[in-house]
Scaffold this motif. Structure first.
Motif, PDB file in Angstrom:
ATOM      1  N   SER A   1       1.853  -1.320   5.147  1.00  0.00           N
ATOM      2  CA  SER A   1       0.866  -0.511   4.166  1.00  0.00           C
ATOM      3  C   SER A   1       1.802  -0.177   3.031  1.00  0.00           C
ATOM      4  O   SER A   1       3.000  -0.225   2.967  1.00  0.00           O
ATOM      5  CB  SER A   1       0.622   0.453   4.979  1.00  0.00           C
ATOM      6  N   VAL A   2       0.775  -0.054   1.825  1.00  0.00           N
ATOM      7  CA  VAL A   2       1.547   0.218   0.714  1.00  0.00           C
ATOM      8  C   VAL A   2       2.052   1.687   0.825  1.00  0.00           C
ATOM      9  O   VAL A   2       2.993   2.039   0.143  1.00  0.00           O
ATOM     10  CB  VAL A   2       0.427   0.170  -0.657  1.00  0.00           C
ATOM     11  N   PHE A   3       1.802   2.424   1.972  1.00  0.00           N
ATOM     12  CA  PHE A   3       2.295   3.668   2.323  1.00  0.00           C
ATOM     13  C   PHE A   3       3.568   3.740   3.009  1.00  0.00           C
ATOM     14  O   PHE A   3       4.194   4.733   3.426  1.00  0.00           O
ATOM     15  CB  PHE A   3       1.240   4.476   2.580  1.00  0.00           C
ATOM     16  N   ALA A   4       3.779   2.445   3.910  1.00  0.00           N
ATOM     17  CA  ALA A   4       4.782   2.571   4.713  1.00  0.00           C
ATOM     18  C   ALA A   4       6.082   1.909   3.962  1.00  0.00           C
ATOM     19  O   ALA A   4       6.287   1.319   3.049  1.00  0.00           O
ATOM     20  CB  ALA A   4       4.560   1.448   5.835  1.00  0.00           C
ATOM     21  N   GLU A   5       7.200   2.308   4.598  1.00  0.00           N
ATOM     22  CA  GLU A   5       8.395   2.033   4.129  1.00  0.00           C
ATOM     23  C   GLU A   5       8.969   0.664   4.563  1.00  0.00           C
ATOM     24  O   GLU A   5       9.877  -0.178   4.027  1.00  0.00           O
ATOM     25  CB  GLU A   5       9.612   3.062   4.423  1.00  0.00           C
ATOM     26  N   GLU A   6       8.592   0.415   5.487  1.00  0.00           N
ATOM     27  CA  GLU A   6       8.985  -0.871   6.388  1.00  0.00           C
ATOM     28  C   GLU A   6       7.764  -1.682   6.909  1.00  0.00           C
ATOM     29  O   GLU A   6       6.820  -1.193   7.483  1.00  0.00           O
ATOM     30  CB  GLU A   6      10.130  -0.616   7.554  1.00  0.00           C
ATOM     31  N   ALA A   7       7.960  -2.899   6.919  1.00  0.00           N
ATOM     32  CA  ALA A   7       6.973  -3.873   7.475  1.00  0.00           C
ATOM     33  C   ALA A   7       6.921  -3.910   9.113  1.00  0.00           C
ATOM     34  O   ALA A   7       8.107  -3.614   9.722  1.00  0.00           O
ATOM     35  CB  ALA A   7       7.170  -5.302   7.003  1.00  0.00           C
ATOM     36  N   PHE A   8       6.026  -4.205   9.778  1.00  0.00           N
ATOM     37  CA  PHE A   8       6.012  -4.417  11.268  1.00  0.00           C
ATOM     38  C   PHE A   8       5.457  -6.010  11.532  1.00  0.00           C
ATOM     39  O   PHE A   8       4.777  -6.433  10.874  1.00  0.00           O
ATOM     40  CB  PHE A   8       5.222  -3.325  11.977  1.00  0.00           C
ATOM     41  N   ASP A   9       6.067  -6.491  12.731  1.00  0.00           N
ATOM     42  CA  ASP A   9       5.644  -7.628  13.153  1.00  0.00           C
ATOM     43  C   ASP A   9       4.403  -7.593  14.069  1.00  0.00           C
ATOM     44  O   ASP A   9       4.131  -6.504  14.833  1.00  0.00           O
ATOM     45  CB  ASP A   9       7.078  -7.917  14.314  1.00  0.00           C
TER      46      ASP A   9
END
Length: 198
Positions: A126-134
């Motif tokens: 998300s644009v609000f998240a610091e990290e990506a998730f698989d």
């Protein structure tokens, strides 16, 4: 904007400015309530999506009448019958939510062609998240699993033209809204599907 709206000799331009001012005014009231600590409610999200759908229909019917326009939006905002989407992790998630696509589709009918997006694997953020998730691998029996078997990096499926008895017209698993697994009759939700392998 107020000066331009009042001074415009073009009724369409005046209407565009008036809509913009009204939407900004509404959004500022919502933002002020949130800054005072009022949690966002579905009613606010519904009003936002109804406004977006009404604006989209107005742009298509009036401001850009006779022209083709492209609107980029999150698939969640674009679906046509959101309340029919079943999300097992939160069964009532969409029960009382409206979407821009519902409002626009009700007015524009088949003049609106909505494309949903999904992917077979990879990571997202998300644009609000610091990290990506698989997002993991496609679920067995899902639309993504069927498309993955084609073994192509990108696919487009015209759902609108599928015959009534086509297997994709049955309720199936897919993850086009935030990559959470959910079920729906997807051709009832959008007209085309863009699939990204990864």
């Amino acid at each position: 904007l107020l000066d331009r709206a009042d001074g415009s000799n073009d009724p369409l331009e005046a209407e565009l400015y008036a809509r913009t001012i009204d939407d900004v005014s509404w959004f500022m009231r919502v933002l002020a309530a949130q800054l005072r600590g009022a949690p966002p409610e579905n009613a606010l999200f519904n009003e936002r999506d109804r406004r977006m759908g009404d604006n989209l229909a107005w742009l298509a019917e009036e401001y850009y009448a006779g022209r083709r326009i492209i609107v980029w939006a999150a698939t969640r905002h674009a679906v046509h019958r959101q309340k029919e989407i079943q999300y097992p992790d939160a069964p009532d998630l969409y029960a009382d939510m409206d979407s821009m696509g519902e409002t626009a589709h009700a007015r524009l009918g088949d003049d609106l062609y909505t494309i949903g997006f999904t992917a077979g694997r990879g990571s997202v953020a998300s644009v609000f998240a610091e990290e990506a998730f698989d997002i993991g691998e496609p679920k067995e029996g899902s639309v993504e699993a069927e498309l993955d078997a084609v073994d192509h990096p990108f696919l487009f499926v015209d759902l609108r033209s599928l015959p009534d008895d086509h297997p994709l017209r049955a309720e199936q698993w897919m993850r086009p809204l935030g990559y959470g697994w959910m079920t729906a009759n997807w051709p009832e939700q959008f007209d085309g599907l863009f699939y990204i392998d990864e």
